[in-house]
Design a protein around this motif. Structure first.
Motif, PDB file in Angstrom:
ATOM      1  N   ILE A  28      10.102 -25.448  14.521  1.00 47.32           N
ATOM      2  CA  ILE A  28      11.215 -26.317  14.104  1.00 47.32           C
ATOM      3  C   ILE A  28      12.501 -25.964  14.847  1.00 47.32           C
ATOM      4  O   ILE A  28      13.201 -26.843  15.332  1.00 47.32           O
ATOM      5  N   HIS A  29      12.775 -24.687  14.960  1.00 51.41           N
ATOM      6  CA  HIS A  29      14.098 -24.334  15.488  1.00 51.41           C
ATOM      7  C   HIS A  29      14.127 -24.010  16.972  1.00 51.41           C
ATOM      8  O   HIS A  29      15.119 -24.264  17.629  1.00 51.41           O
ATOM      9  N   LEU A  30      13.063 -23.428  17.495  1.00 45.05           N
ATOM     10  CA  LEU A  30      13.101 -23.091  18.919  1.00 45.05           C
ATOM     11  C   LEU A  30      12.581 -24.246  19.760  1.00 45.05           C
ATOM     12  O   LEU A  30      13.101 -24.550  20.816  1.00 45.05           O
ATOM     13  N   ARG A  31      11.546 -24.893  19.251  1.00 47.25           N
ATOM     14  CA  ARG A  31      11.026 -26.014  20.045  1.00 47.25           C
ATOM     15  C   ARG A  31      11.597 -27.351  19.565  1.00 47.25           C
ATOM     16  O   ARG A  31      11.321 -28.387  20.162  1.00 47.25           O
ATOM     17  N   GLU A  32      12.342 -27.282  18.454  1.00 46.86           N
ATOM     18  CA  GLU A  32      13.051 -28.461  17.929  1.00 46.86           C
ATOM     19  C   GLU A  32      12.120 -29.636  17.671  1.00 46.86           C
ATOM     20  O   GLU A  32      12.464 -30.795  17.924  1.00 46.86           O
ATOM     21  N   LEU A  33      10.929 -29.326  17.161  1.00 46.52           N
ATOM     22  CA  LEU A  33      10.044 -30.407  16.737  1.00 46.52           C
ATOM     23  C   LEU A  33      10.520 -30.894  15.380  1.00 46.52           C
ATOM     24  O   LEU A  33      11.150 -30.152  14.628  1.00 46.52           O
ATOM     25  N   SER A  34      10.205 -32.134  15.046  1.00 45.18           N
ATOM     26  CA  SER A  34      10.510 -32.594  13.693  1.00 45.18           C
ATOM     27  C   SER A  34       9.502 -31.930  12.766  1.00 45.18           C
ATOM     28  O   SER A  34       8.461 -31.424  13.218  1.00 45.18           O
ATOM     29  N   VAL A  35       9.816 -31.942  11.461  1.00 42.22           N
ATOM     30  CA  VAL A  35       8.920 -31.284  10.503  1.00 42.22           C
ATOM     31  C   VAL A  35       7.532 -31.915  10.581  1.00 42.22           C
ATOM     32  O   VAL A  35       6.508 -31.210  10.562  1.00 42.22           O
ATOM     33  N   SER A  36       7.469 -33.237  10.697  1.00 40.88           N
ATOM     34  CA  SER A  36       6.159 -33.900  10.729  1.00 40.88           C
ATOM     35  C   SER A  36       5.372 -33.476  11.971  1.00 40.88           C
ATOM     36  O   SER A  36       4.185 -33.182  11.882  1.00 40.88           O
ATOM     37  N   GLU A  37       6.067 -33.424  13.115  1.00 38.24           N
ATOM     38  CA  GLU A  37       5.360 -33.038  14.352  1.00 38.24           C
ATOM     39  C   GLU A  37       4.853 -31.603  14.252  1.00 38.24           C
ATOM     40  O   GLU A  37       3.717 -31.306  14.624  1.00 38.24           O
ATOM     41  N   ALA A  38       5.739 -30.734  13.720  1.00 40.60           N
ATOM     42  CA  ALA A  38       5.358 -29.320  13.603  1.00 40.60           C
ATOM     43  C   ALA A  38       4.182 -29.162  12.656  1.00 40.60           C
ATOM     44  O   ALA A  38       3.237 -28.418  12.927  1.00 40.60           O
ATOM     45  N   ALA A  39       4.233 -29.888  11.531  1.00 39.12           N
ATOM     46  CA  ALA A  39       3.149 -29.784  10.545  1.00 39.12           C
ATOM     47  C   ALA A  39       1.840 -30.284  11.144  1.00 39.12           C
ATOM     48  O   ALA A  39       0.767 -29.690  10.939  1.00 39.12           O
ATOM     49  N   GLU A  40       1.937 -31.343  11.936  1.00 32.77           N
ATOM     50  CA  GLU A  40       0.736 -31.898  12.561  1.00 32.77           C
ATOM     51  C   GLU A  40       0.132 -30.863  13.516  1.00 32.77           C
ATOM     52  O   GLU A  40      -1.071 -30.663  13.561  1.00 32.77           O
ATOM     53  N   ARG A  41       1.001 -30.211  14.257  1.00 29.70           N
ATOM     54  CA  ARG A  41       0.510 -29.222  15.231  1.00 29.70           C
ATOM     55  C   ARG A  41      -0.154 -28.041  14.524  1.00 29.70           C
ATOM     56  O   ARG A  41      -1.180 -27.541  14.970  1.00 29.70           O
ATOM     57  N   VAL A  42       0.430 -27.609  13.383  1.00 33.26           N
ATOM     58  CA  VAL A  42      -0.140 -26.455  12.669  1.00 33.26           C
ATOM     59  C   VAL A  42      -1.373 -26.867  11.867  1.00 33.26           C
ATOM     60  O   VAL A  42      -2.264 -26.063  11.610  1.00 33.26           O
TER      61      VAL A  42
END
Lengths: 190, 216
Positions: free
Chosen positions: A149-163
């Motif tokens: 979220i903070h270093l790669r500045e993904l949105s929460v949805s994008e980050a959650a999808e990736r994880v």
């Protein structure tokens, strides 16, 4: 007009009662309350924010802020203005962050771009050594959430999808990660 | 289940009882009491020790009242901005603080004899006011640190101005020096100049006190 206002205020005594119970530690009442106010919050945030892509993230921030500030609610006072003030503040926070980011951002030169393992292009901005050490000390799940979220500045949805977890779970991990980071960097948690 | 519902379930599952924040009127009363005690000691101890205190004149009372209006407005603003949902109270605070500040500055030049008399000792009066302000400021800081202000800096700045104004009141009433510049520097501007200094101290102390109040 007054009828509309009445209908908007109608559930507030019930919300106030649920909040009082929540302050005493009643999780069921708390869950009922937050589920009941969720549509109101979503509407309020979307009207004020004017950016549909950020609404869900801000609503989630409002839920976390309500949780953090629940001790400041005074029984006997209307619940609506208290909740709306928290939502307004979250919207203002989001707008400030957005305008700050826009001011700071500039296009990356080719030399500043690196490829990460997933093939996405990310910034190679260096972290301070203390921050890197603190990040490494976090449990893997929290570290990953903060990084995405903070270093790669993904949105929460994008980050959650990736994880591969729900956005809500990711947000909780990130929230715990921030608290732990603050404690590790010299402050304490929440 | 939506992301919000998942979050809500997780928050509700870990829910613990909380210690409610005291009511704003209790904090206002505690702050006023603390300031009153400090002022009582400042004015009363010299009297008890046999010193003479000159009865305040009409202008003194008017300037003193202006300080009270400024302090009340600034404190209301600080307290209301420390918790969510007290916008009306904030507006009342803004109005009170603006009115008080205007009155304080309006009355300052309306002073009696030599304009330059006691100019140098203005800093001493401002320092005394700052020391007296520490008592109500400590009460306010304890409250703000336990609350959830949207902008701690803004809240503490107004709190500092309010505390300084309360501190300046007994100093002004007991001050024997007459001179408009002394009044302006040492009494009227004390809430603004000292308020900024006190604000810096409060802002530095805010995070440690907040962490302390949350951990225990």
């Amino acid at each position: 007009m007054s009828e509309r206002r009445d209908s908007r205020r109608a559930p507030e005594p019930e919300w106030a009662g649920l909040m009082e119970a929540a302050q005493a530690g009643d999780g069921v009442a708390y869950e009922r309350l937050l589920l009941a106010v969720l549509p109101v919050l979503r509407q309020l945030v979307s009207v004020r924010l004017g950016d549909p892509s950020s609404v869900e993230d801000v609503v989630q921030n409002v839920l976390l802020s309500i949780h953090r500030a629940r001790h400041t609610y005074q029984p006997g006072r209307p619940f609506g203005p208290w909740m709306r003030a928290i939502a307004r503040n979250a919207v203002v926070d989001c707008q400030r962050q957005r305008s700050g980011r826009l001011r700071r951002e500039r296009p990356l030169s080719e030399a500043e771009k690196v490829e990460d393992k997933s093939g996405a292009t990310v910034s190679a901005a260096p972290l301070s050594s203390s921050m890197r050490r603190a990040l490494e000390a976090l449990p893997p799940g929290q570290r990953q959430a903060v990084e995405l979220i903070h270093l790669r500045e993904l949105s929460v949805s994008e980050a959650a999808e990736r994880v591969g977890i729900t956005p809500g779970a990711l947000k909780v991990r990130a929230h715990r990660g921030y608290r732990a980071l603050r404690a590790l960097l010299g402050g304490t948690g929440e | 289940m939506s992301r919000h519902e998942t979050l809500i379930r997780e928050l509700a599952r870990d829910l613990r009882p909380v210690v409610r924040l005291p009511r704003l009127r209790s904090i206002a009363a505690a702050t006023a009491g603390a300031a009153g005690l400090a002022a009582g000691l400042y004015v009363g101890v010299p009297v008890l020790l046999g010193g003479a205190v000159e009865a305040p004149g009409r202008l003194d009372v008017m300037i003193g009242s202006s300080h009270i209006v400024l302090a009340a407005g600034a404190f209301l603003l600080a307290l209301a901005s420390a918790v969510p949902g007290r916008r009306t109270l904030e507006r009342v605070g803004v109005a009170g603080a603006c009115l008080g500040a205007a009155l304080v500055l309006l009355f300052a030049p309306a002073v009696r004899d030599s304009a330059l008399a006691g100019l140098g000792s203005g800093a001493v009066c401002a320092l005394k006011a700052t020391l007296l302000a520490l008592v109500p400021a400590a009460v306010l800081l304890r409250f703000v640190a336990a609350a959830e202000p949207f902008s701690p800096s803004r809240t503490l700045l107004f709190g500092a101005v309010g505390a300084l104004s309360l501190g300046a009141l007994p100093v002004h009433l007991a001050c024997p020096i007459e001179g408009s510049l002394h009044w302006l520097v040492g009494h009227s501007l004390a809430p603004l100049i000292g308020g900024v200094l006190l604000f810096v101290a409060l802002r530095l102390l805010y995070r440690p006190v907040a962490d302390l109040s949350r951990s225990g």
